[in-house]
Design an enzyme around this catalytic site. Structure first.
Site, PDB file in Angstrom:
ATOM      1  N   TYR A  57      21.700 -26.415  -0.479  1.00 57.86           N
ATOM      2  CA  TYR A  57      20.321 -26.547   0.009  1.00 57.86           C
ATOM      3  C   TYR A  57      19.026 -26.376  -0.902  1.00 57.86           C
ATOM      4  O   TYR A  57      19.056 -25.547  -1.898  1.00 57.86           O
ATOM      5  CB  TYR A  57      20.072 -25.196   1.154  1.00 57.86           C
ATOM      6  CG  TYR A  57      18.714 -24.966   1.654  1.00 57.86           C
ATOM      7  CD1 TYR A  57      18.297 -26.086   2.488  1.00 57.86           C
ATOM      8  CD2 TYR A  57      17.787 -24.377   1.122  1.00 57.86           C
ATOM      9  CE1 TYR A  57      17.014 -26.238   2.942  1.00 57.86           C
ATOM     10  CE2 TYR A  57      16.505 -24.181   1.533  1.00 57.86           C
ATOM     11  CZ  TYR A  57      16.170 -25.143   2.543  1.00 57.86           C
ATOM     12  OH  TYR A  57      14.837 -25.079   3.109  1.00 57.86           O
ATOM     13  N   HIS A  87       3.884 -29.877   1.325  1.00 61.35           N
ATOM     14  CA  HIS A  87       3.484 -28.557   1.961  1.00 61.35           C
ATOM     15  C   HIS A  87       2.071 -28.144   1.558  1.00 61.35           C
ATOM     16  O   HIS A  87       1.829 -26.764   1.887  1.00 61.35           O
ATOM     17  CB  HIS A  87       4.571 -27.501   1.134  1.00 61.35           C
ATOM     18  CG  HIS A  87       5.914 -27.779   1.884  1.00 61.35           C
ATOM     19  ND1 HIS A  87       6.654 -29.102   2.107  1.00 61.35           N
ATOM     20  CD2 HIS A  87       6.728 -26.708   2.181  1.00 61.35           C
ATOM     21  CE1 HIS A  87       7.761 -28.886   2.856  1.00 61.35           C
ATOM     22  NE2 HIS A  87       7.898 -27.334   2.797  1.00 61.35           N
ATOM     23  N   ASN A 199       8.868 -20.682  -2.374  1.00 63.48           N
ATOM     24  CA  ASN A 199       9.530 -20.069  -1.692  1.00 63.48           C
ATOM     25  C   ASN A 199       9.400 -18.471  -1.565  1.00 63.48           C
ATOM     26  O   ASN A 199      10.461 -18.141  -2.343  1.00 63.48           O
ATOM     27  CB  ASN A 199      10.937 -20.593  -1.302  1.00 63.48           C
ATOM     28  CG  ASN A 199      11.428 -20.618  -0.290  1.00 63.48           C
ATOM     29  OD1 ASN A 199      12.688 -20.558  -0.095  1.00 63.48           O
ATOM     30  ND2 ASN A 199      10.708 -20.177   0.972  1.00 63.48           N
ATOM     31  N   TYR A 282     -13.824  18.080  16.650  1.00 66.87           N
ATOM     32  CA  TYR A 282     -12.479  17.525  15.993  1.00 66.87           C
ATOM     33  C   TYR A 282     -13.123  16.534  14.679  1.00 66.87           C
ATOM     34  O   TYR A 282     -12.099  16.642  13.721  1.00 66.87           O
ATOM     35  CB  TYR A 282     -11.881  16.435  16.942  1.00 66.87           C
ATOM     36  CG  TYR A 282     -10.991  17.208  17.921  1.00 66.87           C
ATOM     37  CD1 TYR A 282     -11.046  18.731  18.134  1.00 66.87           C
ATOM     38  CD2 TYR A 282     -10.227  16.482  18.691  1.00 66.87           C
ATOM     39  CE1 TYR A 282     -10.379  19.405  19.124  1.00 66.87           C
ATOM     40  CE2 TYR A 282      -9.394  17.104  19.770  1.00 66.87           C
ATOM     41  CZ  TYR A 282      -9.720  18.631  19.968  1.00 66.87           C
ATOM     42  OH  TYR A 282      -9.089  19.200  21.146  1.00 66.87           O
ATOM     43  N   ARG A 285     -13.097  19.225  11.931  1.00 67.09           N
ATOM     44  CA  ARG A 285     -12.219  20.165  11.959  1.00 67.09           C
ATOM     45  C   ARG A 285     -10.792  19.534  11.587  1.00 67.09           C
ATOM     46  O   ARG A 285      -9.855  19.980  11.067  1.00 67.09           O
ATOM     47  CB  ARG A 285     -11.924  20.982  13.350  1.00 67.09           C
ATOM     48  CG  ARG A 285     -10.976  22.082  13.110  1.00 67.09           C
ATOM     49  CD  ARG A 285     -10.669  22.749  14.606  1.00 67.09           C
ATOM     50  NE  ARG A 285     -11.433  22.540  15.917  1.00 67.09           N
ATOM     51  CZ  ARG A 285     -11.143  22.642  17.053  1.00 67.09           C
ATOM     52  NH1 ARG A 285      -9.994  22.965  17.195  1.00 67.09           N
ATOM     53  NH2 ARG A 285     -11.812  22.469  17.975  1.00 67.09           N
ATOM     54  N   PHE A 331      13.044 -14.769   1.700  1.00 69.56           N
ATOM     55  CA  PHE A 331      11.515 -14.952   1.764  1.00 69.56           C
ATOM     56  C   PHE A 331      10.789 -14.521   3.035  1.00 69.56           C
ATOM     57  O   PHE A 331       9.556 -14.724   3.211  1.00 69.56           O
ATOM     58  CB  PHE A 331      11.571 -16.536   1.914  1.00 69.56           C
ATOM     59  CG  PHE A 331      12.554 -17.148   2.925  1.00 69.56           C
ATOM     60  CD1 PHE A 331      12.345 -16.989   4.360  1.00 69.56           C
ATOM     61  CD2 PHE A 331      13.699 -17.902   2.470  1.00 69.56           C
ATOM     62  CE1 PHE A 331      13.282 -17.507   5.044  1.00 69.56           C
ATOM     63  CE2 PHE A 331      14.395 -18.357   3.633  1.00 69.56           C
ATOM     64  CZ  PHE A 331      14.322 -18.266   4.898  1.00 69.56           C
ATOM     65  N   GLU A 416      13.225 -22.478  11.909  1.00 67.80           N
ATOM     66  CA  GLU A 416      12.683 -21.453  11.539  1.00 67.80           C
ATOM     67  C   GLU A 416      12.192 -20.734  12.931  1.00 67.80           C
ATOM     68  O   GLU A 416      10.806 -21.086  13.042  1.00 67.80           O
ATOM     69  CB  GLU A 416      11.744 -21.817  10.385  1.00 67.80           C
ATOM     70  CG  GLU A 416      12.548 -22.356   8.965  1.00 67.80           C
ATOM     71  CD  GLU A 416      11.396 -22.940   8.328  1.00 67.80           C
ATOM     72  OE1 GLU A 416      10.106 -22.724   8.455  1.00 67.80           O
ATOM     73  OE2 GLU A 416      11.814 -23.644   7.183  1.00 67.80           O
TER      74      GLU A 416
END
Length: 500
Positions: A57, A87, A199, A282, A285, A331, A416
């Site tokens: 791959y 990309h 990646n 609060y 405190r 990844f 994916e």
């Protein structure tokens, strides 16, 4: 190991502090010899796969849904260049140079571990780009945070190819021009290299490294600002007694209680339990419990991000020791996505409780001080609208705290089918940090003004913090442009520790 100007990367010992120093102080990077030997071994594996025409791959196949498409040996180099160009789809405003530098440092360190198959010359070019200040223009939008930060890292790599854009010595220019101006030459990617470079989780991790660094400053400053408010309102420090926090032993809670007592040591402005009131509200405190929980969240995130700084997050991963090539999911950004969302919520809580303390300072029904901290109420509005602004920003933070990590949209034709949205989470965190510094700055300003109406010695830490703000901002006598004071106070909060 780190010298005064050089950080040596070996893939295993990079700290968050070192990432921040490379990003912000422009420290130089060197690669350890043992790292380069590992790089050579993993590269030899890639070349053997290509020459023997193995189907692996991303090396001899396409990507994502195209992982079943086998690429001829003569096209594997073009495959890698196509990967980067296709990309590089980021949109929106570019990341600041400090984020880009952090991304580059993290990617260099991950590749230095020797599991990615990159060539020495390619890795050295990325190192020299960082060292010489060639900063790729990387748009902020476009990463799903699984398959890594593909779009942002592709924009980083474009410049390595002599494409895209970069900032060099303050000017934005074509990537090739920036390389040439810095005395560098572009590279032609070979098998596996494009995938090895993009990646990974380095965009979200870069954002987190800087956020963790900035969050530490906010956490420490929140304690001292809260202590100033305790003094301004004659609060009861008995609520910070160690024995109380020993029986609920959360480390952050104990640390915040200790810091509050340290900042208030020697103060003549606090009161004993039962003297003015039996208990404080609060927001005074419960400071150790609220601030302390944020400290504990920070500790968790710090540890998770440190691990990620020294992780291999690409795919496939090459194991030269065994000869295995394993396709997996390192990844996937879920560990960083959850960390970013967790820290965002924790930091927003510092702002939430800070705004409530500001309200107590400016509200005469709660403080016993002049309304809105001005002696000329009516003619003057004093700190009235500063609380409005704090409330507005706190509300904005609440919207931003919706966790990005619970969202997922399938991609790559459903190959994916679960993604982390970790980079979105980290980007939101950066905004929440900036917002929270503004809110804490408003409280800091108001607490200092409220102190003007009292008498007596301040505490050991609060005296330092009070002196620091008075060096930059005088007390408010008459109405003036408050936004100027507020910006200065924000800069003091975000810019460093108020107490040495």
């Amino acid at each position: 190991m780190k010298s005064s100007t050089v950080i040596h990367l070996d893939g295993y010992q990079l700290s968050i502090e070192q990432v921040a120093a490379i990003a912000r102080e422009r420290l130089q990077i060197e690669l350890a010899p043992e790292a380069m030997e590992r790089v050579r071994l993993s590269r030899a594996m890639v070349e053997e796969m290509v020459s023997s025409q193995q189907v692996v791959y991303g090396i001899t196949t396409g990507f994502g849904k195209f992982s079943d498409v086998v690429i001829p040996a003569e096209d594997v180099s073009q495959l890698q260049e196509n990967l980067i160009m296709s990309h590089a789809c980021g949109m929106g405003e570019p990341y600041p140079a400090e984020v880009v530098r952090a991304m580059m440092a993290l990617r260099i360190n991950a590749l230095a571990k020797g599991y990615s198959g990159i060539r020495e010359d390619t890795l050295l070019l990325l190192k020299e780009m960082c060292n010489r200040g060639v900063h790729p223009i990387i748009p902020q939008q476009g990463s799903l945070g699984a398959s890594g930060d593909l779009a942002p890292l592709a924009h980083m790599v474009l410049v390595m190819l002599g494409k895209g854009e970069a900032e060099y010595q303050g000017s934005r220019m074509p990537g090739l021009d920036a390389l040439h101006a810095a005395g560098l030459k572009p590279v032609r990617l070979e098998a596996k290299e494009g995938l090895a470079l993009i990646n990974g989780t380095q965009a979200m991790t870069a954002l987190l490294c800087l956020a963790v660094t900035d969050a530490k400053i906010l956490i420490e400053n929140a304690d001292v600002v809260a202590a100033m408010t305790v003094e301004a309102l004659h609060g009861i420090p008995k609520a910070f007694d160690p024995q109380l926090h020993l029986v609920r032993p959360h480390p952050g809670q104990q640390e915040s209680a200790r810091k509050l007592l340290e900042h208030l040591a020697g103060s003549e402005r606090t009161t004993a339990q039962g003297a003015l009131r039996v208990q404080d509200a609060y927001s005074l405190r419960c400071v150790p419990q609220v601030h302390g929980a944020t400290r504990d969240a920070w500790d968790y995130v710090y540890a998770a991000v440190t691990r990620e700084c020294n992780s291999v997050t690409d795919n496939p991963i090459l194991f030269s020791e065994t000869g295995d090539v394993i396709s997996g999911g390192n990844f996937h950004g879920q560990p960083m996505a959850l960390a970013a969302d967790f820290l965002a919520i924790a930091i927003a809580e510092l702002a939430n409780i800070s705004e409530r303390r500001t309200e107590r300072l400016v509200n005469p029904q709660l403080s016993g001080l002049p309304g809105f901290l001005t002696e000329k109420g009516g003619l003057h509005s004093g700190f009235m609208i500063t609380q409005y602004v704090a409330a507005s920003i706190v509300s904005e933070n609440k919207v931003l705290c919706h966790p990005a990590s619970v969202d997922s949209i399938p991609s790559s034709a459903n190959q994916e089918d679960h993604v982390s949205m970790g980079t979105t989470a980290a980007r939101k965190l950066r905004t929440i940090l900036s917002n929270s510094a503004k809110v804490l700055g408003i409280e800091y300003l108001a607490a200092a003004q409220a102190i003007e109406f009292g008498k007596g010695k301040l505490g050991a830490g609060t005296e330092q913090a009070y002196a620091k703000i008075r060096q930059a901002i005088p007390p408010l006598a008459d109405d003036r442009e408050m936004h100027l004071d507020m910006r200065k106070a924000e800069e003091l909060i975000a810019g460093g520790f108020l107490v040495s």
